[in-house]
Scaffold this motif. Structure first.
Motif, mmCIF file in Angstrom:
data_model
loop_
_atom_site.group_PDB
_atom_site.id
_atom_site.type_symbol
_atom_site.label_atom_id
_atom_site.label_comp_id
_atom_site.label_asym_id
_atom_site.label_seq_id
_atom_site.Cartn_x
_atom_site.Cartn_y
_atom_site.Cartn_z
ATOM 1 N N SER A 129 39.587 -32.390 -25.763
ATOM 2 C CA SER A 129 38.389 -32.186 -27.205
ATOM 3 C C SER A 129 37.700 -30.528 -25.975
ATOM 4 C CB SER A 129 37.135 -33.013 -26.891
ATOM 5 O OG SER A 129 37.734 -34.139 -27.067
ATOM 6 N N PHE A 130 36.965 -29.407 -26.520
ATOM 7 C CA PHE A 130 35.790 -29.108 -25.996
ATOM 8 C C PHE A 130 34.530 -29.133 -27.387
ATOM 9 C CE2 PHE A 130 40.358 -27.074 -24.907
ATOM 10 C CZ PHE A 130 40.072 -26.731 -24.306
ATOM 11 N N PHE A 131 33.639 -28.836 -26.647
ATOM 12 C CA PHE A 131 32.384 -28.621 -27.232
ATOM 13 C C PHE A 131 31.982 -27.883 -27.920
ATOM 14 C CE2 PHE A 131 33.034 -32.929 -25.977
ATOM 15 C CZ PHE A 131 32.839 -33.726 -26.747
ATOM 16 N N VAL A 132 31.709 -26.846 -28.752
ATOM 17 C CA VAL A 132 30.926 -25.549 -28.553
ATOM 18 C C VAL A 132 29.646 -25.014 -29.137
ATOM 19 C CG1 VAL A 132 31.803 -23.007 -30.106
ATOM 20 C CG2 VAL A 132 33.599 -24.780 -28.806
ATOM 21 N N ASP A 133 29.071 -24.569 -29.119
ATOM 22 C CA ASP A 133 27.488 -24.139 -29.667
ATOM 23 C C ASP A 133 27.731 -23.189 -30.860
ATOM 24 O OD1 ASP A 133 25.029 -23.778 -30.070
ATOM 25 O OD2 ASP A 133 24.666 -23.140 -28.389
ATOM 26 N N LEU A 134 27.404 -23.859 -31.760
ATOM 27 C CA LEU A 134 27.955 -22.916 -32.976
ATOM 28 C C LEU A 134 27.252 -21.572 -33.306
ATOM 29 C CD1 LEU A 134 29.094 -25.761 -35.974
ATOM 30 C CD2 LEU A 134 30.325 -24.530 -33.976
ATOM 31 N N SER A 135 25.693 -21.637 -32.296
ATOM 32 C CA SER A 135 24.403 -21.148 -32.919
ATOM 33 C C SER A 135 25.331 -20.014 -32.625
ATOM 34 C CB SER A 135 23.052 -21.711 -32.158
ATOM 35 O OG SER A 135 22.870 -21.919 -31.095
ATOM 36 N N THR A 136 25.820 -19.390 -31.098
ATOM 37 C CA THR A 136 26.341 -18.383 -30.770
ATOM 38 C C THR A 136 27.351 -18.312 -30.838
ATOM 39 O OG1 THR A 136 27.544 -19.423 -28.858
ATOM 40 C CG2 THR A 136 25.319 -19.218 -28.793
ATOM 41 N N CYS A 137 28.440 -18.399 -32.062
ATOM 42 C CA CYS A 137 29.724 -18.917 -32.641
ATOM 43 C C CYS A 137 30.187 -17.915 -33.585
ATOM 44 C CB CYS A 137 30.805 -19.857 -32.082
ATOM 45 S SG CYS A 137 32.258 -20.163 -32.607
ATOM 46 N N GLY A 138 31.220 -17.192 -34.190
ATOM 47 C CA GLY A 138 30.744 -16.822 -35.077
ATOM 48 C C GLY A 138 31.331 -17.717 -36.392
ATOM 49 N N PRO A 139 30.920 -17.606 -37.713
ATOM 50 C CA PRO A 139 31.915 -18.704 -38.559
ATOM 51 C C PRO A 139 32.989 -19.455 -39.006
ATOM 52 C CG PRO A 139 31.694 -16.713 -39.776
ATOM 53 C CD PRO A 139 32.079 -16.249 -38.253
ATOM 54 N N MET A 140 33.862 -18.141 -38.841
ATOM 55 C CA MET A 140 35.601 -18.980 -38.007
ATOM 56 C C MET A 140 36.151 -19.971 -37.683
ATOM 57 S SD MET A 140 35.716 -18.222 -41.766
ATOM 58 C CE MET A 140 35.592 -17.149 -42.983
ATOM 59 N N VAL A 141 37.515 -20.577 -38.037
ATOM 60 C CA VAL A 141 37.756 -21.390 -36.558
ATOM 61 C C VAL A 141 38.434 -20.698 -35.755
ATOM 62 C CG1 VAL A 141 39.622 -23.464 -36.039
ATOM 63 C CG2 VAL A 141 37.837 -23.664 -38.141
ATOM 64 N N LEU A 142 39.202 -19.491 -36.157
ATOM 65 C CA LEU A 142 39.611 -18.185 -34.695
ATOM 66 C C LEU A 142 37.680 -18.097 -34.126
ATOM 67 C CD1 LEU A 142 41.908 -16.843 -34.314
ATOM 68 C CD2 LEU A 142 41.422 -15.195 -35.750
ATOM 69 N N ASP A 143 37.027 -18.015 -34.711
ATOM 70 C CA ASP A 143 36.231 -17.845 -33.851
ATOM 71 C C ASP A 143 35.669 -18.186 -32.558
ATOM 72 O OD1 ASP A 143 36.189 -14.940 -34.867
ATOM 73 O OD2 ASP A 143 34.696 -16.311 -36.943
ATOM 74 N N VAL A 144 35.962 -20.167 -33.327
ATOM 75 C CA VAL A 144 35.651 -21.224 -32.400
ATOM 76 C C VAL A 144 37.067 -20.985 -30.940
ATOM 77 C CG1 VAL A 144 36.310 -23.625 -31.521
ATOM 78 C CG2 VAL A 144 34.725 -22.779 -33.397
ATOM 79 N N LEU A 145 37.878 -20.594 -31.541
ATOM 80 C CA LEU A 145 38.945 -21.280 -30.193
ATOM 81 C C LEU A 145 39.341 -19.611 -29.644
ATOM 82 C CD1 LEU A 145 42.372 -21.227 -32.683
ATOM 83 C CD2 LEU A 145 41.408 -23.273 -31.135
ATOM 84 N N GLN A 146 39.187 -18.446 -30.209
ATOM 85 C CA GLN A 146 38.221 -17.081 -29.182
ATOM 86 C C GLN A 146 37.356 -17.430 -28.369
ATOM 87 O OE1 GLN A 146 40.901 -15.340 -29.727
ATOM 88 N NE2 GLN A 146 40.319 -13.324 -30.503
ATOM 89 N N LYS A 147 36.346 -17.684 -28.209
ATOM 90 C CA LYS A 147 35.468 -18.386 -27.539
ATOM 91 C C LYS A 147 35.609 -19.549 -26.559
ATOM 92 C CE LYS A 147 30.134 -20.464 -27.472
ATOM 93 N NZ LYS A 147 29.758 -18.696 -27.234
ATOM 94 N N ILE A 148 36.377 -20.031 -26.872
ATOM 95 C CA ILE A 148 36.989 -21.374 -25.844
ATOM 96 C C ILE A 148 38.344 -20.708 -24.975
ATOM 97 C CG2 ILE A 148 38.561 -23.828 -25.690
ATOM 98 C CD1 ILE A 148 37.318 -24.190 -29.080
ATOM 99 N N LYS A 149 39.095 -20.115 -25.081
ATOM 100 C CA LYS A 149 39.817 -19.072 -24.676
ATOM 101 C C LYS A 149 38.785 -17.606 -23.725
ATOM 102 C CE LYS A 149 44.238 -16.820 -25.012
ATOM 103 N NZ LYS A 149 45.175 -17.648 -24.069
ATOM 104 N N ALA A 150 37.958 -17.831 -24.265
ATOM 105 C CA ALA A 150 37.090 -16.820 -23.099
ATOM 106 C C ALA A 150 36.522 -17.207 -22.290
ATOM 107 C CB ALA A 150 36.597 -15.695 -24.461
#
Length: 351
Positions: A129-150
């Protein structure tokens, strides 16, 4: 024109040789002044645009919403239903997240991602499980993966390249549906997690990366290139009429993401024998190409073995899951019809 009223501008341009070629341009004083003024105007316009986007996101939101016509369609995407639906879903998800942010509601969402490391073969696969703040992330699932990896876990492995739904690299299963992560909008419902796993029924190399060796070998087996018996008349290219070119629409757009093939039960049962929807779609693409001079041979090769085209049971999972809105099931049915009833199919296509 007197030399003293001219400006000599020299620019260096690389060519195929290891040397450089010099290009000399002469401008009058008035021409130079006009050019400078034009560049200053363009620079000011770009700065105003950037300032509006950075400092006033509300204006950009109105601009994006106003790009929709009265019936809720994007005019620029007219005739492309899959792209229309995707754009609407993306815009809706983005606006929902912005509304929650404006109301100071929680915009953190849980993402459960499949993890497995070949360096630890005794550890079973699991969902992390990873918890991501959507307000600081792009609109697509790939943006989430990029944010988690970075920002959270650099060891997370997945494929990605173009970010525009062209390369097919980031294909995976998201919330039970095969798709490409760069075209999948984030589900704005923060009450339930988004589950991300590799494409099903494939060997996993690591995390979300699967082994596509067999998939590409099956694609290669249909010989996806133009085959002719003689060179073109003008010695340059094989020409095609607009009507014949139109027959390839819905076939050539395949990006080889393997979403359709890995959703097909017939492929699950016989992955070594059945080529799968993606390979069969490409086979029909070349059978339909008026420039190809081996169309009959292609059709015979794909239909004489009952384990190929006739393994398809028309379940149509491939059509339902294709992120580009293509219809592999229809192409397979047309190949079956061409093989069994060639004349009626020709009459239908001419009509």
């Amino acid at each position: 024109m007197h030399p003293q009223h001219c400006l000599r501008v020299r620019e260096m341009k690389k060519v195929s040789s290891p040397h450089h070629s010099n290009f000399t341009l002469f401008l009058s004083t008035n021409e130079l002044k006009a050019l400078q003024e034009h560049l200053l105007i363009k620079r000011a316009e770009m700065l105003r645009l950037l300032q509006r986007r950075i400092c006033n996101p509300a204006v950009e939101k109105v601009r994006l919403s106003s790009s929709l016509s009265g019936n809720g369609d994007f005019p620029i995407l007219k005739g492309h239903k899959a792209a229309q639906d995707l754009s609407k879903d993306t815009l809706k998800s983005h606006e929902t997240i912005k509304e929650k942010e404006g109301q100071q509601k929680v915009t953190k969402k849980e993402f459960k991602i499949y993890r497995w490391n070949p360096d630890n073969p005794n550890t079973k696969p699991f969902l992390q499980s990873f918890f991501v703040d959507l307000s600081t992330c792009g609109p697509m699932v790939l943006d989430v993966l990029q944010k988690i990896k970075a920002e959270e876990d650099a060891s997370l492995s997945y494929r990605r390249s173009c970010r525009e739904g062209i390369c097919g690299s980031c294909s995976m299963n998201i919330d039970g549906t095969n798709t490409v992560a760069c075209l999948k909008p984030i589900n704005s419902d923060t009450s339930k997690p988004t589950i991300i796993t590799p494409l099903p029924h494939m060997y996993v190399i690591k995390d979300l990366v699967i082994d596509l060796t067999n998939f590409y070998q099956q694609y290669k087996s249909v010989e996806p290139w133009l085959k002719t018996r003689k060179p073109p008349k003008d010695g340059r290219e094989h020409r095609q009429s607009p009507n014949d070119r139109k027959k390839l629409d819905g076939l050539y757009e395949c990006i080889l993401c393997a979403c359709c093939t890995t959703s097909c039960p017939s492929y699950w049962w016989n992955p070594e024998e059945f080529p799968g929807p993606a390979a069969l779609l490409q086979a029909y693409r070349w059978i339909s190409d008026s420039r190809d001079e081996f169309r009959e041979e292609r059709l015979q090769a794909i239909t004489e073995d009952e384990r190929k085209v006739y393994r398809c049971r028309a379940i149509k999972n491939c059509t339902a899951t294709c992120p580009k809105g293509l219809n592999p099931a229809s192409a397979i049915l047309k190949m079956k019809a061409k093989h069994s009833l060639p004349d009626p199919v020709k009459r239908i296509e001419r009509a």
